[in-house]
Design a protein around this motif. Structure first.
Motif, PDB file in Angstrom:
ATOM      1  N   GLU A 135      50.948  26.609  31.394  1.00  0.00           N
ATOM      2  CA  GLU A 135      52.049  26.574  32.355  1.00  0.00           C
ATOM      3  C   GLU A 135      52.689  27.946  32.552  1.00  0.00           C
ATOM      4  O   GLU A 135      53.684  28.069  33.245  1.00  0.00           O
ATOM      5  CB  GLU A 135      53.115  25.577  31.890  1.00  0.00           C
ATOM      6  N   THR A 136      52.131  28.974  31.933  1.00  0.00           N
ATOM      7  CA  THR A 136      52.661  30.323  32.123  1.00  0.00           C
ATOM      8  C   THR A 136      51.731  31.123  33.014  1.00  0.00           C
ATOM      9  O   THR A 136      50.552  30.830  33.139  1.00  0.00           O
ATOM     10  CB  THR A 136      52.811  31.056  30.777  1.00  0.00           C
ATOM     11  N   PHE A 137      52.291  32.170  33.619  1.00  0.00           N
ATOM     12  CA  PHE A 137      51.536  33.018  34.529  1.00  0.00           C
ATOM     13  C   PHE A 137      51.771  34.478  34.138  1.00  0.00           C
ATOM     14  O   PHE A 137      52.690  34.808  33.400  1.00  0.00           O
ATOM     15  CB  PHE A 137      51.977  32.788  35.979  1.00  0.00           C
ATOM     16  N   ARG A 138      50.932  35.349  34.684  1.00  0.00           N
ATOM     17  CA  ARG A 138      51.079  36.782  34.412  1.00  0.00           C
ATOM     18  C   ARG A 138      52.099  37.388  35.377  1.00  0.00           C
ATOM     19  O   ARG A 138      51.818  38.320  36.107  1.00  0.00           O
ATOM     20  CB  ARG A 138      49.729  37.482  34.549  1.00  0.00           C
ATOM     21  N   ALA A 224      42.147  32.644  42.815  1.00  0.00           N
ATOM     22  CA  ALA A 224      43.544  32.239  42.693  1.00  0.00           C
ATOM     23  C   ALA A 224      44.430  33.468  42.699  1.00  0.00           C
ATOM     24  O   ALA A 224      44.005  34.562  42.321  1.00  0.00           O
ATOM     25  CB  ALA A 224      43.776  31.450  41.397  1.00  0.00           C
ATOM     26  N   ASN A 225      45.692  33.276  43.104  1.00  0.00           N
ATOM     27  CA  ASN A 225      46.675  34.318  42.898  1.00  0.00           C
ATOM     28  C   ASN A 225      47.223  34.190  41.474  1.00  0.00           C
ATOM     29  O   ASN A 225      46.729  33.391  40.668  1.00  0.00           O
ATOM     30  CB  ASN A 225      47.787  34.245  43.950  1.00  0.00           C
ATOM     31  N   THR A 226      48.247  34.950  41.145  1.00  0.00           N
ATOM     32  CA  THR A 226      48.765  34.949  39.780  1.00  0.00           C
ATOM     33  C   THR A 226      49.171  33.556  39.324  1.00  0.00           C
ATOM     34  O   THR A 226      49.003  33.199  38.158  1.00  0.00           O
ATOM     35  CB  THR A 226      49.980  35.892  39.681  1.00  0.00           C
ATOM     36  N   MET A 251      40.338  35.678  47.302  1.00  0.00           N
ATOM     37  CA  MET A 251      40.544  36.314  46.010  1.00  0.00           C
ATOM     38  C   MET A 251      41.763  37.246  46.115  1.00  0.00           C
ATOM     39  O   MET A 251      42.135  37.675  47.212  1.00  0.00           O
ATOM     40  CB  MET A 251      39.311  37.109  45.603  1.00  0.00           C
ATOM     41  N   PRO A 252      42.400  37.596  44.995  1.00  0.00           N
ATOM     42  CA  PRO A 252      43.533  38.527  45.064  1.00  0.00           C
ATOM     43  C   PRO A 252      43.087  39.948  45.390  1.00  0.00           C
ATOM     44  O   PRO A 252      41.941  40.329  45.149  1.00  0.00           O
ATOM     45  CB  PRO A 252      44.135  38.446  43.650  1.00  0.00           C
ATOM     46  N   LYS A 253      44.011  40.742  45.949  1.00  0.00           N
ATOM     47  CA  LYS A 253      43.701  42.134  46.288  1.00  0.00           C
ATOM     48  C   LYS A 253      43.518  42.998  45.052  1.00  0.00           C
ATOM     49  O   LYS A 253      42.728  43.945  45.058  1.00  0.00           O
ATOM     50  CB  LYS A 253      44.824  42.719  47.161  1.00  0.00           C
ATOM     51  N   THR A 254      44.296  42.690  44.002  1.00  0.00           N
ATOM     52  CA  THR A 254      44.184  43.399  42.733  1.00  0.00           C
ATOM     53  C   THR A 254      43.976  42.385  41.620  1.00  0.00           C
ATOM     54  O   THR A 254      44.217  41.184  41.814  1.00  0.00           O
ATOM     55  CB  THR A 254      45.447  44.231  42.446  1.00  0.00           C
ATOM     56  N   ALA A 255      43.538  42.848  40.469  1.00  0.00           N
ATOM     57  CA  ALA A 255      43.240  41.924  39.378  1.00  0.00           C
ATOM     58  C   ALA A 255      44.472  41.113  38.993  1.00  0.00           C
ATOM     59  O   ALA A 255      45.528  41.668  38.686  1.00  0.00           O
ATOM     60  CB  ALA A 255      42.735  42.710  38.171  1.00  0.00           C
ATOM     61  N   ASN A 256      44.320  39.778  39.062  1.00  0.00           N
ATOM     62  CA  ASN A 256      45.393  38.850  38.721  1.00  0.00           C
ATOM     63  C   ASN A 256      46.644  39.073  39.572  1.00  0.00           C
ATOM     64  O   ASN A 256      47.755  38.768  39.152  1.00  0.00           O
ATOM     65  CB  ASN A 256      45.744  38.946  37.233  1.00  0.00           C
ATOM     66  N   GLY A 257      46.455  39.608  40.775  1.00  0.00           N
ATOM     67  CA  GLY A 257      47.589  39.892  41.651  1.00  0.00           C
ATOM     68  C   GLY A 257      48.062  38.660  42.391  1.00  0.00           C
ATOM     69  O   GLY A 257      47.349  37.663  42.532  1.00  0.00           O
ATOM     70  N   ASN A 258      49.294  38.742  42.902  1.00  0.00           N
ATOM     71  CA  ASN A 258      49.865  37.605  43.636  1.00  0.00           C
ATOM     72  C   ASN A 258      49.581  37.680  45.126  1.00  0.00           C
ATOM     73  O   ASN A 258      49.786  36.705  45.847  1.00  0.00           O
ATOM     74  CB  ASN A 258      51.368  37.539  43.395  1.00  0.00           C
ATOM     75  N   THR A 360      37.011  41.168  35.294  1.00  0.00           N
ATOM     76  CA  THR A 360      37.679  39.901  35.589  1.00  0.00           C
ATOM     77  C   THR A 360      38.757  40.158  36.634  1.00  0.00           C
ATOM     78  O   THR A 360      39.508  41.126  36.542  1.00  0.00           O
ATOM     79  CB  THR A 360      38.311  39.336  34.311  1.00  0.00           C
ATOM     80  N   TRP A 361      38.867  39.255  37.613  1.00  0.00           N
ATOM     81  CA  TRP A 361      39.742  39.535  38.750  1.00  0.00           C
ATOM     82  C   TRP A 361      40.815  38.474  38.991  1.00  0.00           C
ATOM     83  O   TRP A 361      41.785  38.735  39.685  1.00  0.00           O
ATOM     84  CB  TRP A 361      38.899  39.702  40.007  1.00  0.00           C
ATOM     85  N   ALA A 362      40.671  37.266  38.423  1.00  0.00           N
ATOM     86  CA  ALA A 362      41.624  36.228  38.784  1.00  0.00           C
ATOM     87  C   ALA A 362      42.110  35.390  37.604  1.00  0.00           C
ATOM     88  O   ALA A 362      43.306  35.151  37.472  1.00  0.00           O
ATOM     89  CB  ALA A 362      41.029  35.310  39.857  1.00  0.00           C
TER      90      ALA A 362
END
Length: 472
Positions: A135-138, A224-226, A251-258, A360-362
Motif C-alpha cells: 500500500e506504499t508508493f515511491r 504503471a506510474n508511481t 510506461m512512465p517517462k522516468t524510472a518509477n515516475g508519476n 527496471t522502469w516501473a
C-alpha cells in the motif's frame, strides 16, 4: 501527518457526497407509468479504507551504506489509502468506472545516520526489492494526495454460444448478467494488475499478503506510474475453459515516475496472458502464463556501469533513472498456479523472469522470483470470514544488475554504495486476518527478510505490521 490525513479524508468524503448527489437524482427518474427509467441497480457504489502500521526492529548493518540503504535503526511507519468505487451501467454490455482515491504515509526506508529523526532526510520505500507494504508508493512526500486512480470504460460482447451468469455488485462491478463466453474491451486509466495475474489467493495487499513480490509477479516490470496506474487498452477473449488477454499501456517517462509517456510510437508496454482451467482432486484449478515486452528510455546496466566508470553520471539526474534515448527493451515471462482446497482456501505458486539487461522502469528491482504459499479461510475453526496466510519468496538479480549496484549504482529502490556479497532475497510472510464487524477487518502480519536488497552483509530484518481494512 495524522491531521493532514484527517483533512484529506474530509475532502474525500465531501467529493464523494457531491458525486452521490449527482448520481442519485438520475437513478430516480420515472416515466409516465411510474416505472423507473434508470433504477439504482444500474449503479455500483463501494468504498474501502486501509491503514497499515508497519515497522522493523534494529538489525545488523553492513558497515557501509548508500542513498537507498534500509536503515538498521528501528523504524515504524504508517500508510493510508481510501478509495471510492463508482460504477455505472451505460448500455447493454457497457459500463463506466471511476475511482477517486487518497493515499498518504510512507514505507520503511533510509534514515540519515547523522540525524535519524529528521523526516526531511528520510528516503521512503527503499532497501528491499520485495518491499513489505503493497500500500506504499515511491512518493517522496508522506502527505495524503487526492487523485483519480481509475477512469475507464468496459464493453462486453457475447460470443454466439454464450450462457448467462450472474455478477453481483462489488468494487468496479455492476450487478448484471454477463455471458460466460465473451470478448471484453477495457479502455482508459486502470491498473493492469486488475486484469492480469489475478491470482485468487495472493493478489490484493489490502486483504491478503502485503509483500510486493506476493501481490504480483516479482519480475514483471508492469506498466504503471508511481502509484500503480496507467492509461491503456486491454482486450480479453473469455471461454469457460480458458482465457486470452492482451493489453498495451503507457510506461512512465522516468524510472518509477508519476508522469506517463504518451509517445506511444516509441514507448509502451505490451502484455499477453493465457489462462487455462483444469481439475485436480475434484476441484478446479487455474494456471496462467504471462509474457511482456516494454519499450522505454531505460538504459542498459552495462551502459550505466560505463557512465559510472567514466564519471559521466549526474547524481541529480541519474542516467539509470532517466536515460537519454528511446529503444530500451525489457521482456520477460511469468507462470502462476492456484489450486483451491476448500471454499475461499487454496495453494498458489508463481515464477517469473526478465532479461535483466535493461533498467527496471516501473515496478521493482527484481529480475527473477519464485514464490509459493497457502491462504486458508477460517471455516475450520468457526470463523469463515477470517483467514490465515503463509508464503515464501526468493528474489534475484541478473549478473549485470548486481554488477551495477556493486559499482556504486543507485536504482530507484536499491543502492547500498556497493554490493560485494550478492545474495538472493529470501522472504517469509505470515498473517492472520480477523473480521471484527461486518465491514471491518484487522490483520496481524509478520515478515522475515534475509539479505535485504540482495546484500549478504546486511540483515536479516524482522518486520511487524497491523492492517486495518474497511469495505462496504
Amino acid at each position: 501527518m495524522i491531521v493532514s490525513i484527517a483533512r484529506a479524508s474530509r475532502a474525500f468524503l465531501l467529493i464523494s457526497t457531491l458525486l452521490l448527489l449527482l448520481v442519485l437524482p438520475s437513478a430516480a427518474q420515472k416515466d409516465n407509468n411510474n416505472n423507473y427509467l434508470d433504477s439504482s441497480k444500474n449503479w455500483s457504489l463501494h468504498y474501502q479504507f486501509t491503514t497499515i502500521v508497519q515497522g522493523h526492529t534494529g538489525f545488523q548493518g553492513a558497515g557501509y551504506s548508500g542513498r537507498n540503504t534500509l536503515s538498521d535503526l528501528p523504524d515504524t511507519t504508517l500508510s493510508v489509502t481510501t478509495t471510492l468505487f463508482i460504477g455505472r451501467k451505460l448500455w447493454n454490455g457497457g459500463s463506466l468506472f471511476l475511482n477517486p482515491e487518497i493515499a498518504g504515509g510512507r514505507g520503511v526506508g533510509r534514515r540519515d545516520p547523522t540525524d535519524p529523526y529528521n523526516e526531511t532526510l528520510y528516503n521512503p520505500a527503499v532497501g528491499i526489492a520485495g518491499f513489505p507494504n503493497g500500500e506504499t508508493f515511491r512518493i517522496g512526500s508522506s502527505k495524503p494526495g487526492l487523485y483519480v486512480a481509475r477512469l475507464y470504460v468496459e464493453q462486453v460482447f457475447a460470443l454466439p454460444d454464450a450462457q448467462p451468469e450472474n455478477i453481483d455488485s462489488e468494487a468496479n462491478k455492476v450487478n448484471q448478467q454477463r455471458p460466460d463466453s465473451r470478448v471484453v474491451i477495457t479502455a482508459g486509466k486502470f491498473s493492469i494488475a486488475d486484469i492480469f495475474d489475478n491470482n485468487a489467493f495472493s493478489h490484493d495487499p489490502r486483504t491478503q499478503f502485503m509483500n510486493w513480490s506476493l501481490m504480483s509477479y516479482g519480475a514483471w516490470d508492469y506498466p504503471a506510474n508511481t502509484r500503480g496506474y496507467t492509461w491503456g487498452l486491454a482486450v480479453e477473449y473469455v471461454r469457460p475453459a480458458y482465457e486470452l488477454r492482451v493489453a498495451y499501456n503507457l510506461m512512465p517517462k522516468t524510472a518509477n515516475g508519476n508522469v506517463l509517456d504518451w509517445n506511444i510510437a516509441q514507448s509502451g508496454g505490451l502484455t499477453v496472458e493465457l489462462e487455462s482451467r483444469y481439475r485436480l482432486l475434484k476441484r478446479p484449478g487455474t494456471v496462467r502464463f504471462l509474457a511482456f515486452r516494454n519499450v522505454t528510455k531505460a538504459p542498459t546496466y552495462t551502459d550505466a556501469i560505463q557512465k559510472l566508470v567514466d564519471g559521466d553520471n549526474d547524481p541529480q539526474r541519474p542516467y539509470i533513472s532517466n536515460g537519454e534515448r528511446y529503444g530500451g527493451v525489457k521482456y520477460g515471462f511469468g507462470l502462476s498456479l492456484e489450486q483451491p482446497l476448500a471454499q475461499n482456501s487454496g495453494l498458489f505458486a508463481r515464477a517469473s523472469w526478465n532479461d535483466g539487461k535493461t533498467a527496471t522502469w516501473a515496478f521493482t528491482e527484481i529480475d527473477q522470483s519464485v514464490s509459493a504459499g497457502a491462504f486458508i479461510a477460517g471455516s475450520r475453526w468457526g470463523r469463515p470470514e477470517d483467514a490465515v496466510g503463509v508464503a515464501g519468496v526468493i528474489n534475484g538479480l541478473s549478473t549485470t544488475h548486481a554488477a551495477f549496484l556493486n559499482a556504486g549504482g543507485i536504482g530507484f529502490m536499491l543502492g547500498d554504495g556497493k554490493l560485494p556479497n550478492y545474495r538472493p532475497e529470501h522472504i517469509l510472510e505470515v498473517f492472520y486476518k480477523a473480521r471484527v464487524t461486518r465491514t471491518l477487518f484487522i490483520t496481524g502480519d509478520y515478515q522475515f527478510v534475509a539479505n535485504p536488497g540482495y546484500n549478504g552483509d546486511r540483515g536479516p530484518v524482522n518486520l511487524f505490521g497491523i492492517r486495518t481494512h474497511v469495505e462496504f
